[in-house]
Motif scaffolding. Sequence first.
Motif, mmCIF file in Angstrom:
data_model
loop_
_atom_site.group_PDB
_atom_site.id
_atom_site.type_symbol
_atom_site.label_atom_id
_atom_site.label_comp_id
_atom_site.label_asym_id
_atom_site.label_seq_id
_atom_site.Cartn_x
_atom_site.Cartn_y
_atom_site.Cartn_z
ATOM 1 N N PHE A 147 127.491 4.995 72.992
ATOM 2 C CA PHE A 147 127.795 6.224 72.901
ATOM 3 C C PHE A 147 126.937 7.053 72.210
ATOM 4 O O PHE A 147 126.338 6.690 71.221
ATOM 5 N N VAL A 148 126.645 8.162 72.965
ATOM 6 C CA VAL A 148 125.725 9.172 72.072
ATOM 7 C C VAL A 148 126.559 10.541 71.983
ATOM 8 O O VAL A 148 127.198 10.984 72.915
ATOM 9 N N ASP A 149 126.726 10.746 70.690
ATOM 10 C CA ASP A 149 127.710 12.105 70.269
ATOM 11 C C ASP A 149 128.815 11.896 71.132
ATOM 12 O O ASP A 149 129.473 12.804 71.296
ATOM 13 N N GLY A 150 129.450 10.509 71.123
ATOM 14 C CA GLY A 150 130.889 10.372 71.612
ATOM 15 C C GLY A 150 130.989 10.411 73.168
ATOM 16 O O GLY A 150 131.994 10.035 73.675
ATOM 17 N N MET A 151 129.841 10.317 73.852
ATOM 18 C CA MET A 151 130.077 10.360 75.201
ATOM 19 C C MET A 151 129.473 8.907 75.564
ATOM 20 O O MET A 151 128.022 8.557 75.240
ATOM 21 N N LEU A 152 130.200 8.183 76.452
ATOM 22 C CA LEU A 152 129.752 6.879 76.869
ATOM 23 C C LEU A 152 128.682 6.994 77.989
ATOM 24 O O LEU A 152 128.698 7.883 78.785
ATOM 25 N N GLN A 153 127.771 6.202 77.779
ATOM 26 C CA GLN A 153 126.339 6.164 78.422
ATOM 27 C C GLN A 153 126.763 5.153 79.658
ATOM 28 O O GLN A 153 127.102 4.053 79.421
ATOM 29 N N ALA A 154 126.064 5.524 80.784
ATOM 30 C CA ALA A 154 125.998 4.473 82.076
ATOM 31 C C ALA A 154 125.161 3.363 81.470
ATOM 32 O O ALA A 154 124.028 3.664 80.989
ATOM 33 N N PRO A 155 125.328 2.012 82.082
ATOM 34 C CA PRO A 155 124.462 1.081 81.642
ATOM 35 C C PRO A 155 123.206 1.268 82.272
ATOM 36 O O PRO A 155 122.162 0.553 81.622
ATOM 37 N N GLU A 156 122.904 2.027 83.173
ATOM 38 C CA GLU A 156 121.632 2.406 83.873
ATOM 39 C C GLU A 156 120.554 3.151 82.719
ATOM 40 O O GLU A 156 119.644 3.173 83.239
ATOM 41 N N LEU A 157 121.165 3.600 81.839
ATOM 42 C CA LEU A 157 120.418 4.569 81.077
ATOM 43 C C LEU A 157 119.899 4.046 79.781
ATOM 44 O O LEU A 157 119.331 4.765 79.079
ATOM 45 N N TYR A 158 120.100 2.653 79.624
ATOM 46 C CA TYR A 158 119.888 1.884 78.428
ATOM 47 C C TYR A 158 119.667 0.561 78.663
ATOM 48 O O TYR A 158 120.129 0.035 79.516
ATOM 49 N N ARG A 159 118.666 -0.289 77.828
ATOM 50 C CA ARG A 159 118.769 -1.590 77.884
ATOM 51 C C ARG A 159 118.652 -2.004 76.418
ATOM 52 O O ARG A 159 118.308 -1.482 75.323
#
Length: 71
Positions: free
Chosen positions: A30-42
């Motif tokens: 989560f970035v500032d409470g927003m769930l991030q899609a798995p494609e956006l991080y590793r």
Amino acid sequence: MKRTYREEDAIPGYTSRIPRKGKILLANVFVDGMLQAPELYRTAQGELHFLSDQPPPAESRIIAQFIVIRP
């Protein structure tokens, strides 16, 4: 702005561990409470790396939850 965060970047007083990828069954970032899609991080042991064109802004609150496999 940073793309790679390490365990040492945690807020003082919090214990943070980022497990190695082979141990992670499920990850939520989560970035500032927003769930991030798995494609956006590793993840790698001790690191969280953002892959998007725009990494989180400075002073963002980043929360990473992991469910791990234990032998």
